[in-house]
Design a protein around this motif. Structure first.
Motif, PDB file in Angstrom:
ATOM      1  N   SER A 123       0.818  -1.219   0.000  1.00 56.67           N
ATOM      2  CA  SER A 123       0.000   0.000   0.000  1.00 56.67           C
ATOM      3  C   SER A 123       0.853   1.269   0.000  1.00 56.67           C
ATOM      4  N   PRO A 124       0.513   2.234  -0.850  1.00 56.15           N
ATOM      5  CA  PRO A 124       1.213   3.517  -0.837  1.00 56.15           C
ATOM      6  C   PRO A 124       1.120   4.236   0.500  1.00 56.15           C
ATOM      7  N   ALA A 125       0.135   3.868   1.318  1.00 61.30           N
ATOM      8  CA  ALA A 125      -0.014   4.478   2.639  1.00 61.30           C
ATOM      9  C   ALA A 125       0.851   3.790   3.689  1.00 61.30           C
ATOM     10  N   ASN A 126       1.437   2.654   3.349  1.00 58.42           N
ATOM     11  CA  ASN A 126       2.246   1.875   4.285  1.00 58.42           C
ATOM     12  C   ASN A 126       3.715   2.286   4.107  1.00 58.42           C
ATOM     13  N   THR A 127       4.059   3.435   4.637  1.00 59.04           N
ATOM     14  CA  THR A 127       5.325   4.086   4.275  1.00 59.04           C
ATOM     15  C   THR A 127       6.494   3.853   5.234  1.00 59.04           C
ATOM     16  N   TYR A 128       6.268   3.173   6.361  1.00 61.53           N
ATOM     17  CA  TYR A 128       7.349   3.040   7.345  1.00 61.53           C
ATOM     18  C   TYR A 128       7.678   1.578   7.659  1.00 61.53           C
ATOM     19  N   MET A 129       7.199   0.696   6.838  1.00 65.54           N
ATOM     20  CA  MET A 129       7.427  -0.734   7.050  1.00 65.54           C
ATOM     21  C   MET A 129       8.449  -1.231   6.044  1.00 65.54           C
ATOM     22  N   THR A 130       9.593  -1.694   6.535  1.00 69.27           N
ATOM     23  CA  THR A 130      10.594  -2.268   5.640  1.00 69.27           C
ATOM     24  C   THR A 130      11.423  -3.301   6.398  1.00 69.27           C
ATOM     25  N   GLY A 131      11.955  -4.259   5.659  1.00 68.38           N
ATOM     26  CA  GLY A 131      12.771  -5.304   6.248  1.00 68.38           C
ATOM     27  C   GLY A 131      11.987  -6.346   7.014  1.00 68.38           C
TER      28      GLY A 131
END
Length: 253
Positions: A233-241
């Motif tokens: 989601s373009p709104a899911n901007t702080y999730m990585t790794g």
């Protein structure tokens, strides 16, 4: 449309899109406004998927791609850039399983196949997706691993080997490119009723497999794809790794 699931104008490339997760994800992204370049080693199958999507009015290009070949993965990204100008989303979904057998019976040819498709295929995809995303200053990549990538997999050791490697690629990529606003995550499904499972396991085997999950059933493809959409989601901007298990409770045991 809810902004959380609005992919209007986003350009996505998806491997392994002739069936299973890849096909369903392509259809769901198209419904939500994405432009697509989809590929599969099964050219006839992926062209059929593209025709069905195009009939809805969505923008989609289909092409053959053997992900074990770097040039094929490079061509897929180049096609997206040539036709749509960018790559916002990369989904490295193509993969193969092998017949259930004990570790001491796994020969080199099985390991070579697993590494070529399930590992090199992901790295090749990431390589070219990241190169374009660095120029754009943003992007999201989702790799398809497995519960076999975060736990042991009895009688599936070569597959587990490869899917663990996908986790390593995902976490390392997230660390390397987080400062470039490129998010890289992986999804780790339990056995799900896609052709990869149904072609290898008959009804009785599927019943035995389902007993490993507290929910006492195998996953449905739509359940996995729902989480894939949320992760992309373009709104899911702080999730990585992150390597997210969708497993009916298996990892809670």
């Amino acid at each position: 449309m809810d902004p959380l699931l609005d992919f209007t104008g986003k350009v996505a490339v998806i491997t392994g899109a002739a069936q299973g997760f890849g096909q369903l994800l392509a259809q769901e992204l198209a419904k939500r406004g994405a432009k697509l370049v989809i590929s599969d080693i099964n050219k006839t199958g992926v062209l059929k998927v593209a025709d069905d999507i195009a009939a809805t009015g969505a923008s989609v290009i289909a092409m053959a791609c053997d992900v074990s070949k770097n040039d094929d993965c490079k061509a897929m990204v180049a096609t997206a850039i040539e036709n749509f100008g960018r790559v916002d989303i990369g989904v490295n979904n193509a993969g193969v399983a092998h017949e259930f057998m004990p570790l001491h019976e796994i020969d080199e040819s099985i390991m070579d196949s697993q590494f070529a498709i399930n590992v090199k295929g992901v790295q090749f995809g990431m390589r070219h997706q990241i190169q374009q995303m660095l120029q754009q200053g943003e992007g999201a990549i989702l790799n398809v691993s497995s519960m076999a990538g975060i736990s042991g997999a009895a009688r599936g050791s070569a597959y587990a080997m490869a899917k663990h490697a996908v986790i390593g690629l995902t976490k390392t990529g997230a660390v390397e490119y987080g400062r470039n606003n490129i998010r890289i995550n992986a999804i780790c499904p339990f056995f799900t009723l896609t052709p990869m499972v149904t072609n290898f396991a008959d009804q009785e085997q599927q019943k035995r497999m389902s007993k490993g999950a507290p929910m006492n059933r195998l996953g449905e493809p739509k359940e996995i794809v729902a989480m894939m959409l949320m992760m992309l989601s373009p709104a899911n901007t702080y999730m990585t790794g992150q390597c997210i298990a969708i497993d009916g409770g298996v990892s809670a045991q």
